[in-house]
Scaffold this motif. Structure first.
Motif, short mmCIF file in Angstrom:
data_model
loop_
_atom_site.label_atom_id
_atom_site.label_comp_id
_atom_site.label_asym_id
_atom_site.label_seq_id
_atom_site.Cartn_x
_atom_site.Cartn_y
_atom_site.Cartn_z
N ILE A 34 36.95 42.57 37.16
CA ILE A 34 36.68 41.16 36.88
C ILE A 34 35.87 41.00 35.59
N ARG A 35 34.99 41.96 35.29
CA ARG A 35 34.26 41.89 34.01
C ARG A 35 35.24 42.01 32.84
N GLU A 36 36.20 42.91 32.95
CA GLU A 36 37.22 43.08 31.90
C GLU A 36 38.09 41.82 31.81
N TRP A 37 38.43 41.23 32.94
CA TRP A 37 39.20 39.99 32.99
C TRP A 37 38.50 38.91 32.16
N LEU A 38 37.20 38.75 32.40
CA LEU A 38 36.42 37.74 31.69
C LEU A 38 36.24 38.10 30.21
N LYS A 39 35.99 39.37 29.95
CA LYS A 39 35.80 39.84 28.58
C LYS A 39 37.04 39.58 27.73
N ASN A 40 38.22 39.66 28.34
CA ASN A 40 39.48 39.42 27.63
C ASN A 40 39.82 37.94 27.47
N GLY A 41 38.84 37.08 27.75
CA GLY A 41 39.02 35.66 27.51
C GLY A 41 39.72 34.89 28.61
N ARG A 42 39.89 35.52 29.74
CA ARG A 42 40.51 34.82 30.87
C ARG A 42 39.42 34.05 31.60
N HIS A 43 39.51 32.76 31.57
CA HIS A 43 38.48 31.91 32.15
C HIS A 43 38.94 31.22 33.43
N VAL A 44 39.99 31.77 34.03
CA VAL A 44 40.51 31.22 35.28
C VAL A 44 40.52 32.31 36.35
N SER A 45 40.49 31.87 37.59
CA SER A 45 40.52 32.78 38.73
C SER A 45 41.85 33.51 38.81
N PRO A 46 41.83 34.83 39.01
CA PRO A 46 43.09 35.55 39.21
C PRO A 46 43.76 35.18 40.54
N ARG A 47 43.02 34.62 41.46
CA ARG A 47 43.57 34.25 42.78
C ARG A 47 44.07 32.82 42.82
N THR A 48 43.34 31.89 42.20
CA THR A 48 43.69 30.48 42.33
C THR A 48 44.19 29.86 41.04
N ASN A 49 43.98 30.54 39.93
CA ASN A 49 44.31 30.05 38.60
C ASN A 49 43.48 28.81 38.20
N SER A 50 42.42 28.53 38.94
CA SER A 50 41.51 27.44 38.60
C SER A 50 40.46 27.97 37.63
N LYS A 51 39.98 27.08 36.75
CA LYS A 51 38.97 27.47 35.78
C LYS A 51 37.65 27.81 36.50
N PHE A 52 37.04 28.93 36.08
CA PHE A 52 35.74 29.30 36.63
C PHE A 52 34.68 28.30 36.17
N ALA A 53 33.79 27.89 37.07
CA ALA A 53 32.68 27.00 36.73
C ALA A 53 31.64 27.75 35.89
N HIS A 54 31.56 29.06 36.09
CA HIS A 54 30.64 29.92 35.34
C HIS A 54 31.16 31.34 35.41
N HIS A 55 30.55 32.24 34.67
CA HIS A 55 31.00 33.63 34.63
C HIS A 55 30.00 34.59 35.27
N HIS A 56 29.09 34.08 36.07
CA HIS A 56 28.12 34.93 36.76
C HIS A 56 28.81 35.67 37.89
N LEU A 57 28.54 36.95 38.00
CA LEU A 57 29.09 37.78 39.07
C LEU A 57 27.95 38.26 39.96
N ILE A 58 28.16 38.20 41.26
CA ILE A 58 27.14 38.59 42.23
C ILE A 58 27.62 39.82 42.99
N PRO A 59 26.83 40.90 42.99
CA PRO A 59 27.24 42.08 43.76
C PRO A 59 27.41 41.73 45.24
N ASN A 60 28.49 42.19 45.83
CA ASN A 60 28.75 41.95 47.25
C ASN A 60 28.33 43.21 48.02
N HIS A 61 27.02 43.29 48.28
CA HIS A 61 26.46 44.47 48.93
C HIS A 61 27.01 44.67 50.34
#
Length: 74
Positions: A34-61
């Motif tokens: 997902i970091r590479e997805w965002l780094k490559n300029g993709r600003h939409v969800s790979p699952r929903t194709n909706s635009k991300f409100a932000h690019h913060h990622l939270i570890p899912n411990h």
């Protein structure tokens, strides 16, 4: 990465996650992917194709620990 199918451990590459992160769409993805997805300029969800409100990622411990526990049972 191990190629084992388990519903709670798969990401968009269909591989067992090593470093799951939650994105703004509420879905969990492999951190590196997902970091590479965002780094490559993709600003939409790979699952929903909706635009991300932000690019913060939270570890899912919780998911990471569940995957580790599941892998130990194999």
């Amino acid at each position: 990465m191990r190629h084992i199918k388990s519903p709670k451990s798969l990401d968009i590459l269909q591989e067992v996650m090593q470093d799951p992160h939650v994105a703004a769409d509420g879905f969990t993805y492999e951190g590196e992917v997902i970091r590479e997805w965002l780094k490559n300029g993709r600003h939409v969800s790979p699952r929903t194709n909706s635009k991300f409100a932000h690019h913060h990622l939270i570890p899912n411990h919780s998911l990471r620990h569940a995957i580790q526990d599941w892998l130990q049972t194999l």
